[in-house]
Design a protein around this motif. Sequence first.
Motif, short mmCIF file in Angstrom:
data_model
loop_
_atom_site.label_atom_id
_atom_site.label_comp_id
_atom_site.label_asym_id
_atom_site.label_seq_id
_atom_site.Cartn_x
_atom_site.Cartn_y
_atom_site.Cartn_z
N LEU A 30 0.84 -1.12 0.11
CA LEU A 30 0.01 -0.08 0.15
C LEU A 30 0.97 1.19 0.02
O LEU A 30 2.04 1.14 0.25
CB LEU A 30 -0.88 0.19 1.32
N THR A 31 0.31 2.42 -0.28
CA THR A 31 0.64 3.73 0.08
C THR A 31 0.80 4.27 1.28
O THR A 31 1.57 5.04 1.49
CB THR A 31 0.23 4.49 -1.20
N VAL A 32 -0.07 3.64 1.82
CA VAL A 32 -0.52 4.09 3.64
C VAL A 32 0.58 3.81 4.34
O VAL A 32 1.35 2.62 3.89
CB VAL A 32 -1.72 3.52 3.62
N ASP A 33 0.99 4.61 5.15
CA ASP A 33 1.92 4.27 6.06
C ASP A 33 1.35 3.72 7.41
O ASP A 33 0.39 4.95 8.30
CB ASP A 33 2.88 5.70 6.36
N ALA A 34 1.71 2.75 8.07
CA ALA A 34 0.92 2.29 9.23
C ALA A 34 1.18 3.12 10.64
O ALA A 34 0.28 3.64 11.33
CB ALA A 34 1.44 0.79 9.52
N ARG A 35 2.34 3.97 10.36
CA ARG A 35 2.69 4.53 11.52
C ARG A 35 1.68 5.91 11.53
O ARG A 35 1.34 6.49 12.44
CB ARG A 35 4.11 4.94 11.56
N ALA A 60 -5.65 18.03 12.83
CA ALA A 60 -4.97 17.96 11.42
C ALA A 60 -3.72 18.27 11.74
O ALA A 60 -2.50 17.87 11.19
CB ALA A 60 -5.60 19.17 10.59
N PHE A 61 -3.29 19.43 12.65
CA PHE A 61 -1.85 19.53 12.99
C PHE A 61 -1.19 18.70 13.58
O PHE A 61 0.28 18.59 13.34
CB PHE A 61 -1.96 21.22 13.76
N GLU A 62 -1.82 18.03 14.54
CA GLU A 62 -1.42 16.95 15.02
C GLU A 62 -0.79 15.91 14.10
O GLU A 62 0.50 15.20 14.29
CB GLU A 62 -2.09 16.21 16.33
N ILE A 63 -1.56 15.69 13.25
CA ILE A 63 -1.44 14.62 11.99
C ILE A 63 -0.11 14.91 11.28
O ILE A 63 0.64 14.32 10.82
CB ILE A 63 -2.61 14.21 11.23
N LEU A 64 -0.23 16.41 11.02
CA LEU A 64 1.02 16.76 10.00
C LEU A 64 2.31 16.98 10.68
O LEU A 64 3.11 16.57 10.23
CB LEU A 64 0.49 18.22 9.86
N GLN A 65 2.27 17.17 11.90
CA GLN A 65 3.28 17.12 12.93
C GLN A 65 3.86 15.73 12.84
O GLN A 65 5.12 15.49 12.83
CB GLN A 65 3.22 17.55 14.15
N ALA A 66 3.03 14.75 13.06
CA ALA A 66 3.58 13.31 13.27
C ALA A 66 4.12 13.13 11.77
O ALA A 66 4.96 12.26 11.70
CB ALA A 66 2.03 12.49 13.44
N TYR A 67 3.29 13.45 10.79
CA TYR A 67 3.81 12.93 9.30
C TYR A 67 5.44 13.52 9.14
O TYR A 67 6.21 12.88 8.90
CB TYR A 67 2.99 13.76 8.48
N HIS A 68 5.60 14.79 9.70
CA HIS A 68 6.85 15.28 9.49
C HIS A 68 8.12 14.59 10.16
O HIS A 68 9.04 14.30 9.93
CB HIS A 68 7.18 16.87 9.88
N ARG A 69 7.58 14.30 11.46
CA ARG A 69 8.28 13.63 12.41
C ARG A 69 8.81 12.12 11.78
O ARG A 69 9.76 11.62 11.62
CB ARG A 69 7.69 13.16 13.69
N ILE A 70 7.81 11.29 11.05
CA ILE A 70 8.16 10.17 10.90
C ILE A 70 8.97 10.47 9.59
O ILE A 70 9.73 9.47 9.54
CB ILE A 70 6.56 9.45 10.49
N VAL A 71 8.78 11.21 8.67
CA VAL A 71 9.51 11.60 7.68
C VAL A 71 11.12 11.79 8.00
O VAL A 71 12.03 11.18 7.29
CB VAL A 71 9.01 12.50 6.61
N GLU A 72 11.18 12.44 9.09
CA GLU A 72 12.32 12.87 9.32
C GLU A 72 13.10 11.56 10.04
O GLU A 72 14.00 11.11 9.85
CB GLU A 72 12.27 14.04 10.52
N GLN A 73 12.29 10.61 10.91
CA GLN A 73 13.00 9.56 11.25
C GLN A 73 13.39 8.71 10.33
O GLN A 73 14.62 8.03 10.27
CB GLN A 73 11.71 8.72 12.05
N ASP A 74 12.52 8.47 9.00
CA ASP A 74 12.93 7.62 8.09
C ASP A 74 14.28 8.11 7.56
O ASP A 74 15.10 7.37 6.88
CB ASP A 74 11.82 7.72 6.88
N ARG A 75 14.34 9.61 7.26
CA ARG A 75 15.74 10.20 6.49
C ARG A 75 16.83 9.89 7.42
O ARG A 75 17.64 9.51 6.72
CB ARG A 75 15.38 11.56 6.38
N GLN A 76 16.66 9.89 8.71
CA GLN A 76 17.86 9.65 9.67
C GLN A 76 18.27 8.17 9.65
O GLN A 76 19.37 7.82 9.49
CB GLN A 76 17.42 10.13 11.19
N ALA A 77 17.16 7.36 9.45
CA ALA A 77 17.52 6.04 9.48
C ALA A 77 18.23 5.64 8.29
O ALA A 77 19.18 4.63 8.18
CB ALA A 77 16.06 5.25 9.52
N GLU A 78 17.79 6.18 7.35
CA GLU A 78 18.24 5.85 5.95
C GLU A 78 19.93 6.33 5.90
O GLU A 78 20.76 5.56 5.40
CB GLU A 78 17.62 6.35 4.88
#
Lengths: 648, 397
Positions: A265-270, A620-638
């Motif tokens: 899926l395109t969906v992210d479980a987190r 909405a803001f909480e979701i957006l913040q979570a999105y940015h956090r997760i993207v950042e996590q992934d970037r760091q992990a990579e």
Amino acid sequence: MSLLVPRPDVGEFRLRFRWLALIVVVLFLAVVGRMVHLQLMMGDEYAAIARENVVRKVTLATTRGIVRDRKGEVVAASRASYDMFVEPKRITALDDKGNPRMGDVWRRLVELASLGDEERQRYEQKILAIRGRGGARAEQQIVLMEDISRDIVAALMTHARELPGIHVVPVSVRYYPRGGVGAHMLGYMREVDADMLAELRKQGYAEGDRVGASGLERAWESYLRGTRGWEKVLVDARGARRPTREDILEDPKRVEPIPGRDLRLTVDARIQDAMVKAMQSELAGGAALIDVRTGRILGLVSKPTFDPNQLSGGFGKQTVREAFRKLFNDPLKPALDKTLSGAYPPGSTVKPFTALAALEKGLIDQRMSTVCRGFLSFGKRIFRCTQSHGPTSFHKAIAQSCNVYFYRLVSDYGLTMDMIAEVAMRFGLGQKTGLGINAESSGRVPTRAWMTRRNKGQFRIGFTVNAAIGQGATTATVMQLALAYAALANGGTLYQPQIVRSVETADGAVVQDLAPRVRRRVTLDSTYRQLIADALWGGVNEEGGTSSRARLAGLDAAGKTGTSQVSHRPTNSEELDNIWYFNRDHAWFTGYSPSKSPEVAICVLIEHGGSGGKHAAPVAFEILQAYHRIVEQDRQAEEKALGGRASP
Amino acid sequence: MSLPVLPRGISTLRELGLGPSNLSGRPRDHIDWPLFVVAAIIAVLGVVNMYSATSVYFGTTRAGLAEIYINQVYWLAIGGAVGAGVSAIDYRHIERYAYLIYVAGVFSLALVFVLARDVRGASRWINIGSFSFQPSEFMKPCLIVALAKYLHDDPRSEPRTARELIVPVILTAIPGLLIAKQPDLGTALMMGLIFVSIMAITRIDRKTLVGALATVGIGGPLLWTFALPYQKARVTTFLNPAADIKGMGYHAYHARVAIGNGRALGNGYMNGMQNQYRFLPDQYTDFPFPVFAEEWGFVGAMVLLALYGFLVLWALRIASQARDRFGAVVSVGCGALIFWHAFINVGMVSGMLPVVGMPLPLFSYGGSSVLTITLCIALLMNVSMRRYSGFSALSRL
């Protein structure tokens, strides 16, 4: 001398022995003839019948495909469940008076399965009732317990020899490890009934099969289900397998089952989890997070949710029935997918499109301003604003959501309903988005012709006034608004939403990679777009902006709140008792982030949530913040992974 | 002294059994080896076939059935011992007590109604301790002996009229009706066939013959109305076997499939598919032939039929050479018994005749059947061995 004495048969018996011999020979020849016929002439036919007698084709079960999220986490899979069948006749006995009672096998079973008293009595009643009625049913295997625990399965299988008439049968059931999270999107499974079977039999379905009932399970059924295989086996007259003469089997002896395709899926479980968490204090609503650069859905949540595990049969038929009853009696309508199937008045979230319509038609430019006194009387009616905004510019009208400004576009500047409708429809409102899962609502964008028809030839300008602020006949779905704002954010590309990233084989090879699909390029003047983008930024970030109080530090977002009035007609007593809730306004927030070079668009609807700024925007803001956090996590992990590979 | 006139087709004294060695008067010098050897071959084949037929029960809840071929060997041994005893006694002694033997047989038949135990809705068995036997089986040789005694005592050269047939008819009818009442139509029919076969060597008055045929023509349909439902069902199933493959026709159908499946050379020993996959019920009692025909094919079936054919024709030869009328009639009766059993059983399993419970001689499992057949062989041996000894019957001709 005795040797010369004629034989005793001379006289009466004489020549008759020859006749008898002739008859014997003739009758034996008849038998020989029969053998020639059966074995030599008809031999091949009988050999074919003999082969047919023993060769059976048994189907080999296939496994349904696994559904994984963007990162590979399993969101839908299959697990083995064990059902216990009993043969009432074999596990009961008749006492002297002919009344049925439980046999010794049952006592052993109670011991092994460690059944409680209450449970035991319930089962005993059921079995004895069936035995008492007698007939064929008492000899058949009936389901006694469904989805029994592993410990009991192990105990029963170990002692199977002591338990004649009791059978433990494995069945495959669908398993959703994340329970209710994303349940509407994933869907659930159901057993095919007779009506469906009439249709589906030619596609290879059989009694007892399960088929996707909603969501992805239904839409992608043909990919997920796989193909059954079969094998030729030899069975004797009693149906027992006897492999002694496998040499008579003709090729092909076996066709392997093909497992169903897996879906990525395109969906992210987190992100799904974050969305559920952000909405946890709300009763009902929906939210969608979409990548504006591709139209891919990152998160899709509808509340209240249900547990697809219970509906899919894993815990037994009783559980399924109860779960369905709950699902359809709940006034908050958990069965409805509120991101796709529910259409709601969008309220102020349509204002950017109304404004765009006025700009494009040249009715106004960004310098147009008016004074808001909190209402505008028009004809005999008074149209209210949320507050008295005072002098209001184009920017302020959107950022602070001034209704009067938009009323005046209609009353004083000649903005018509069809102009608004044209822009709204250009951004995909009033049309199905084409996601392809669940029954999608197309929402409604009223046109003059449509309104006239609905009102028996009468068209009032008040309809247009309402349409300008997304009230009245206008409705939209969460998905539509998210995509429309994504198009605003990405400069005018309206995507078809995408939820399946790729189709994969069971061993992970990609069979089909699904590229983003553009529905259309929307004509969007970049100057106007900038004006609206600024206003949406203002709505979140400026003093007085409708969602500015909910703003989170460090989050760069732009968006528009909506608070749409509802006039609810209660349909049952429960709704009547809670009429205060059902008459509360729907709260919306829709926007994108970051405001410059946007990545994601979001739309949040809180049903009967009250004010958009107070209830939808924080979510909405909480979701957006979570999105940015997760993207950042992934970037760091990579980065770490890359760095780790480079260092040693 | 002139040489005796040789029968047609026989050119030497030796062939006639009159060679020097045969001139000795001791019966044991005249043991009928062809008779013994052929009977022994059939018995051995029967046991071998039974081992394969019941091998399907190995490892099942009815594993005991896989062992019954051993019982069959015991029965054959007992039958052989009894047979040796019977053939050692000059059959003149049997002739002397013929009616006594007959009465004992009828008595035991009557006893069935008192002591019987039911097997599949028919009472045919008598239990003596753990041992049960079927008097109707033993009645067959008893009847043969009685009819032989009657014809032996009543030599004629002119055709027999109906009046002169009354005694043999009554002799046959008493056990026949008792057996039919059990009910065991197959065995009752066998009584009739033995009677007809034996009477076929006598001269019957033409009018009487026509009358008898007419009686059968009219009585047959009349009998049908009295037939029990299961008996009717067997006949209707025979006439239209496809109508009821799962029910009554099941045995007949699968037996036929098994025989056909044997084709020319057979599936091979222990490899008969219909049998191995348990489509042949009663494969060790009434349906051993399909097992054999499936495993050994057309070739095997021909060998077995040839062995039975030889046995029957040899019995007729023994009859034709018997030293007296009693010996001749007994031989014809025993030959007829073996013939009709083999013919009806094979005819039934191959779908030429309706399903009747009729054992295949020395192939079907069962002590009573084995003992009856060995007894018949022993009687044949007895007659054959004494064809040269003193013609005491001379005076009676």
